[in-house]
Write a protein that holds these residues in place. Structure first.
Motif, short mmCIF file in Angstrom:
data_model
loop_
_atom_site.label_atom_id
_atom_site.label_comp_id
_atom_site.label_asym_id
_atom_site.label_seq_id
_atom_site.Cartn_x
_atom_site.Cartn_y
_atom_site.Cartn_z
N GLY A 6 34.24 41.07 8.15
CA GLY A 6 33.76 42.37 8.62
C GLY A 6 32.26 42.52 8.50
N HIS A 15 45.12 53.22 9.84
CA HIS A 15 44.50 53.87 11.01
C HIS A 15 43.09 53.32 11.20
CE1 HIS A 15 47.88 56.62 11.00
NE2 HIS A 15 47.69 56.80 9.70
N ALA A 16 43.01 52.02 11.44
CA ALA A 16 41.72 51.33 11.50
C ALA A 16 40.82 51.84 12.62
CB ALA A 16 41.94 49.83 11.65
N LEU A 17 41.37 52.22 13.74
CA LEU A 17 40.55 52.68 14.86
C LEU A 17 39.80 53.96 14.50
CD1 LEU A 17 39.60 52.53 17.81
CD2 LEU A 17 41.63 53.84 18.42
N SER A 76 36.49 47.89 9.73
CA SER A 76 37.84 48.44 9.52
C SER A 76 38.92 47.48 10.00
CB SER A 76 37.97 49.80 10.21
OG SER A 76 37.91 49.67 11.61
N TYR A 77 38.69 46.82 11.14
CA TYR A 77 39.72 45.90 11.63
C TYR A 77 39.78 44.62 10.81
CZ TYR A 77 41.39 48.62 15.51
OH TYR A 77 41.99 49.60 16.25
N SER A 78 38.69 44.16 10.24
CA SER A 78 38.76 42.99 9.38
C SER A 78 39.52 43.30 8.11
CB SER A 78 37.37 42.44 9.07
OG SER A 78 36.68 43.29 8.20
N GLY A 117 37.61 53.50 11.32
CA GLY A 117 36.45 52.67 11.60
C GLY A 117 35.37 53.43 12.35
N ARG A 143 41.84 45.61 7.85
CA ARG A 143 43.25 45.73 8.26
C ARG A 143 43.89 44.36 8.46
NH1 ARG A 143 45.52 49.12 13.43
NH2 ARG A 143 47.70 48.53 13.19
N ARG A 144 43.17 43.47 9.13
CA ARG A 144 43.74 42.17 9.50
C ARG A 144 43.85 41.22 8.32
NH1 ARG A 144 45.54 37.86 9.89
NH2 ARG A 144 45.41 36.36 11.56
N LEU A 155 33.99 49.62 13.43
CA LEU A 155 35.23 48.98 13.90
C LEU A 155 35.39 47.54 13.40
CD1 LEU A 155 35.74 50.35 17.52
CD2 LEU A 155 36.89 51.01 15.39
N LYS A 194 43.46 51.37 6.17
CA LYS A 194 44.02 50.18 6.84
C LYS A 194 44.99 50.58 7.94
CE LYS A 194 45.62 47.98 3.29
NZ LYS A 194 46.21 47.00 2.39
#
Length: 174
Positions: A41, A113-115, A166-168, A118, A170-171, A163, A111
């Motif tokens: 991220g 609600h990453a969108l 947050s997506y890293s 983020g 989450r992933r 973003l 995590k």
């Protein structure tokens, strides 16, 4: 030492070694789990933000970043100052990723609600940078911002910083 006490000592040592192995496994198991989302991220956000700054403001951006630490004379600095600015850019992005990761340990919705999280985290990073970090830097930068610069700064921070972080998380988080 008799055979019974020797066997008991061996059993105690074996139990201690097992506990130590479990503890080390737990510690080493947590580090990579935290390190991967923070690194992915932070590096993605730092790189995307830097590319965006190069496109918008030109190749001298790292010197301006370094000037926040060294003062206005750094804008005319050499290669060391340039690379210091790049390093500071990634230090800030990795710090932002580490903060988001740490918060996500207690606040699961970060995590889940990453969108949305983020996008809002990008706004928070923008506000912290422009209302706290830059005014306290050696440049003492302050607004007022023009409307277009404000919108551009918010959008860049939301999409290119918030973003990816947050997506890293989450992933790559457990």
């Amino acid at each position: 030492m008799d055979a019974v006490s020797f066997m008991q000592r061996q059993k105690d040592n074996s139990a201690d070694e097992h506990r130590l192995t479990d503890a080390l496994g737990t510690l080493s198991g947590r580090r990579p789990k935290a390190l991967l989302p923070i690194m992915v991220g932070g590096l993605a956000a730092g790189g995307l933000d830097l590319i965006s700054a190069f496109i918008t403001y030109g190749w001298g951006v790292p010197r301006v970043i370094a000037a926040g630490l060294l003062g206005i004379k750094a804008i005319h600095g050499g290669l060391f100052v340039y690379f210091l600015g790049v390093a500071l850019q990634f230090f800030i992005a990795l710090s932002a990723a580490a903060i988001y990761y740490a918060a996500s340990r207690k606040l699961e919705f970060l995590k889940d609600h990453a969108l949305i999280c983020g996008l809002f985290y990008g706004i928070a990073v923008f506000l912290v940078m422009n209302l706290i970090v830059v005014p306290l830097s050696a440049l003492h930068g302050r607004g007022p911002f023009g409307l277009m610069a404000l919108i551009q700064g918010l959008v860049v921070h939301m999409l290119l910083i918030g973003l990816p972080i947050s997506y890293s998380v989450r992933r790559f988080s457990e």
